[in-house]
Scaffold this active site. Structure first.
Site, mmCIF file in Angstrom:
data_model
loop_
_atom_site.group_PDB
_atom_site.id
_atom_site.type_symbol
_atom_site.label_atom_id
_atom_site.label_comp_id
_atom_site.label_asym_id
_atom_site.label_seq_id
_atom_site.Cartn_x
_atom_site.Cartn_y
_atom_site.Cartn_z
ATOM 1 N N ASP A 20 -26.940 -0.942 -49.039
ATOM 2 C CA ASP A 20 -27.411 -0.990 -47.851
ATOM 3 C C ASP A 20 -26.606 -1.675 -46.782
ATOM 4 O O ASP A 20 -25.320 -2.145 -47.115
ATOM 5 C CB ASP A 20 -28.802 -1.718 -47.755
ATOM 6 C CG ASP A 20 -29.761 -1.235 -46.619
ATOM 7 O OD1 ASP A 20 -29.248 -0.909 -45.693
ATOM 8 O OD2 ASP A 20 -30.951 -1.439 -46.697
HETATM 9 C C1 BGC Z 1 -31.678 -0.103 -43.478
HETATM 10 C C2 BGC Z 1 -31.596 1.264 -44.231
HETATM 11 C C3 BGC Z 1 -30.569 2.314 -43.327
HETATM 12 C C4 BGC Z 1 -29.275 1.673 -42.761
HETATM 13 C C5 BGC Z 1 -28.417 2.351 -41.958
HETATM 14 C C6 BGC Z 1 -30.191 -0.840 -42.903
HETATM 15 O O1 BGC Z 1 -30.505 -1.712 -42.299
HETATM 16 O O2 BGC Z 1 -32.219 -1.052 -44.430
HETATM 17 O O3 BGC Z 1 -32.785 1.843 -44.737
HETATM 18 O O4 BGC Z 1 -30.417 3.422 -43.947
HETATM 19 O O5 BGC Z 1 -29.600 0.289 -42.319
HETATM 20 O O6 BGC Z 1 -28.900 2.442 -40.606
#
Ligand code: BGC
Length: 685
Positions: free
Chosen positions: A254
């Site tokens: 993530d």
């Molecule tokens: C989120 C993800 C997301 C990523 C990119 C993160 O903070 O938890 O679900 O895909 O950001 O935006």
């Protein structure tokens, strides 16, 4: 964290990595003709490591990039969020996943996945950061709306459908692996969970994403699981995902704070650090040179990444096509999906609204808002979102529509309401109340109740009109006990997407049925649920939550999992199982006849639960193990068939899956609390 910040800052300007090598030699393998293994074999250590991180902290044209390798002709990934549409420029905002989960219609979800994948590709992306398939352990979870519901079997079916649809155009990324069901502490919380709960409750839908849908990528969660951050959790990534499930794609972390180490993460099997190298990149090269990470680990990761690029082939290269974005077809699908997800929770004859001369009063500030939900990573910006009031006004003739904002009512408002033929009150939550935690907006909910002024508004309207319809908007359960008895109809609209206002009007006026069933339990009282601690950094996930917990403690939900009314009525008959017994590796087909014995066409969702008696381990009183949807004209009958395999009944015991010798019963019905039939299931006989 300071040094990490400094490392991260290195990546603020877009850094083009790996594209300054020597010009291609005749013998250099090239993307498009070489195998992944040949390409990786031709790479330097630095080039391989370049496959393992994103290019910059900031998105470029709304896309998160990984580096190209110009020497070998390998394009980078171009990743985009997310679960309810493409988060880049303008795009079709579909209803949130929770609304789509309520459709209990995987075929519809496959079409939504396909449309989102198509829009992602048309924006130049080759990876869509979706679906979110985390379990809704508690409805107060801020990101509840991004997932499909509380049950693993149901989430698995919907997630597989989305992935298969999306992967016709791009790679999907199933997220967040694993046990990510709290928002406010997401970066640090350590989830303690026993192996059986992990295997039976929190992972089976991820397994289906990998094994059944062949998802190309899996995003690790921010949180820790049993003392190890998910991105460096060797048990989750190496033992289970890549080992037992034979996942052949790549694991990406993530985003910022998603990767916590160089050596531990690489050795645990994290393949790509996103969105930029703060632990991988040069630090990973050093770790290999220092002997802390074996180069074979790098080879494996680079091969996984390159393999998926080779599989995507020409689709790795941007295929921009503005005509695809918010096409008429996609807007129509968004409207269809919104209708299919709306759940009729109560109806004492108020719906559908009669289209006859008279006055319809629409009440509530949210009636004038196209309430699309979270504005974090799942936020989508459509061009012309339709509010409830706009949708209703466009469809109401010959009714005349009067709007009252509230929440306080003037004497003139009260007179208008008292004289109205029908009243529609639109209330609920917004991105400010729940969603991804961003700068004091969103995050987890403190309460499952509506805002006090909304409850007061409903009470005031209901006292004036005996034809009060309440439309609720939220990402998951609300406690409706304070007002449900006072109103004539209650409709759960969730966050219904860009065409939500039109879809709502379709349902209110009966041009379409409310197609949804609850993919989560609505408790009568929040205290009936397991505690939800969104402050502590140590949380234990128990075996039971949702309907499984409510059944176990003997508390009736206000509105059960799987429940939803229709504008027609159905009866179930002739349940059967074929063959009559299930052997240890086989499967059976459970059938039931559904008859539409009401006045108009409609759909029913038949659910199959399994109850086990005489088990040696803790069991939920019942577990959903399949469902089927059928649409029938008035007077028509049809058969719903649901496959059940022995594997669906296995429990995790002594380090493996086992079919326990016990008495098994199949419960067939239309919600977790409305089970018309129970059939014994003989195992191995
Ligand atoms: C989120 C993800 C997301 C990523 C990119 C993160 O903070 O938890 O679900 O895909 O950001 O935006």
């Amino acid at each position: 964290m300071t040094s990490r910040l400094a490392r991260a800052l290195l990546w603020l300007p877009l850094v083009a990595c790996g594209d300054d090598g020597p010009p291609p030699q005749p013998e250099t393998p090239q993307f498009g003709s070489a195998t992944p293994e040949e390409l990786v074999l031709a790479m330097t250590l630095e080039e391989k490591v370049d496959q393992m991180h994103g290019s910059s902290l900031a998105a470029v044209d709304d896309l998160f990039l990984t580096p190209d390798n110009a020497r070998l002709g390998i394009p980078g990934f171009r990743m985009v969020d997310g679960p309810r549409g493409v988060r880049a420029g303008r795009a079709t905002a579909f209803p949130v996943a929770m609304a789509r989960g309520a459709s209990f219609d995987p075929e519809l979800e496959r079409r939504v996945g396909r449309a989102i994948g198509r829009e992602a590709a048309a924006r130049g992306a080759n990876v869509i950061l979706a679906p979110t398939i985390n379990i809704l352990r508690h409805p107060a979870w801020g990101r509840a709306q991004e997932t499909y519901g509380e049950d693993t079997t149901h989430i698995g079916a919907m997630g597989v459908a989305f992935i298969e649809g999306a992967q016709e155009h791009v790679l999907a990324s199933a997220k967040h692996f694993a046990c990510n069901s709290i928002e406010d502490t997401r970066f640090d919380v350590d989830v303690t969970i026993d192996e059986r709960t992990l295997r039976e409750v929190y992972l089976p839908h991820f397994r289906r994403a990998v094994v059944d849908a062949k998802v190309g990528s899996v995003m690790s969660a921010y949180n820790q699981v049993n003392g190890h951050y998910a991105s460096e959790n060797a048990h989750l990534i190496r033992d289970i995902l890549k080992g037992e499930w034979a996942f052949d794609g790549f694991v990406e972390s993530d985003w910022v704070f998603g990767t916590r180490s160089t050596v531990a993460a690489a050795n645990a099997g994290l393949d790509i650090e996103m969105p930029a190298a703060t632990y991988f990149g040069p630090w990973l090269v050093e770790a290999v040179q220092a002997g802390e990470v074996d180069e074979a680990v790098i080879d494996e990761a680079a091969t996984r990444v390159v393999r998926k690029k080779v599989e995507l082939g020409a689709s790795m290269t941007p295929q921009l096509d503005p005509d695809v974005i918010e096409s008429a077809e996609h807007l129509a699908l968004a409207r269809e999906a919104a209708r299919a997800g709306m759940v009729l929770l109560k109806n004492e004859g108020a719906l559908p609204l009669a289209r006859a001369a008279g006055t319809l009063v629409v009440v509530g500030e949210l009636a004038t808002v196209a309430n699309l939900g979270d504005q974090g990573s799942s936020g989508v910006t459509p061009t012309s979102p339709v509010s409830p009031l706009e949708g209703i006004e466009a469809a109401a003739a010959p009714l005349s529509v009067v709007y009252i904002a509230g929440p306080s009512l003037t004497a003139a408002d009260e007179a208008t309401l008292a004289a109205a033929d029908a009243v529609v009150v639109v209330v609920g939550l917004t991105f400010e109340d729940e969603g991804e935690a961003l700068f004091n907006v969103g995050g987890d909910r403190d309460t499952l109740s509506l805002h006090e002024e909304d409850e007061a508004l409903i009470g005031a309207v209901a006292a004036l009109s005996d034809n009060t319809v309440v439309v609720l908007e939220a990402g998951s359960a609300l406690v409706v006990r304070p007002f449900i008895d006072d109103v004539e109809a209650l409709l759960m609209a969730w966050y219904p997407g860009t065409e939500g206002g039109n879809a709502l009007a379709d349902v209110l006026f009966g041009d379409a049925e409310p197609g949804g069933r609850l993919p989560i339990s609505f408790p009568a009282d929040e205290a009936d649920l397991p505690p939800f601690d969104h402050e502590s950094l140590e949380v234990s996930y128990g075996f039971l939550h949702g309907y499984r917990h409510l059944d176990a403690i003997g508390r009736a939900p206000e509105l059960p999992f799987g429940f939803g009314l229709s504008y027609t009525t159905f009866s179930l008959s002739d349940p059967s199982v074929s063959p009559g017994s299930l052997d240890a590796v086989g499967s059976v087909t459970v059938s039931v006849t559904v008859t539409n014995d009401g006045p108009r066409s409609g759909s029913e969702v038949v659910q199959l639960y399994v109850r086990v008696v005489g088990s040696e381990v803790e069991r939920a009183p019942r577990d959903l193990r399949g469902f089927g949807r059928i649409t029938l004209e008035p007077g028509a009958s049809g058969v719903v068939e649901i496959e059940l395999s022995a594997a669906d009944l296995a429990i995790w015991k002594d380090g493996g899956w086992q079919l326990e010798p016990a008495a098994y019963f199949l419960e067939i019905g239309t919600s977790a609390r409305d089970l018309a039939f129970e059939l014994p299931l003989t195992i191995g006989g």
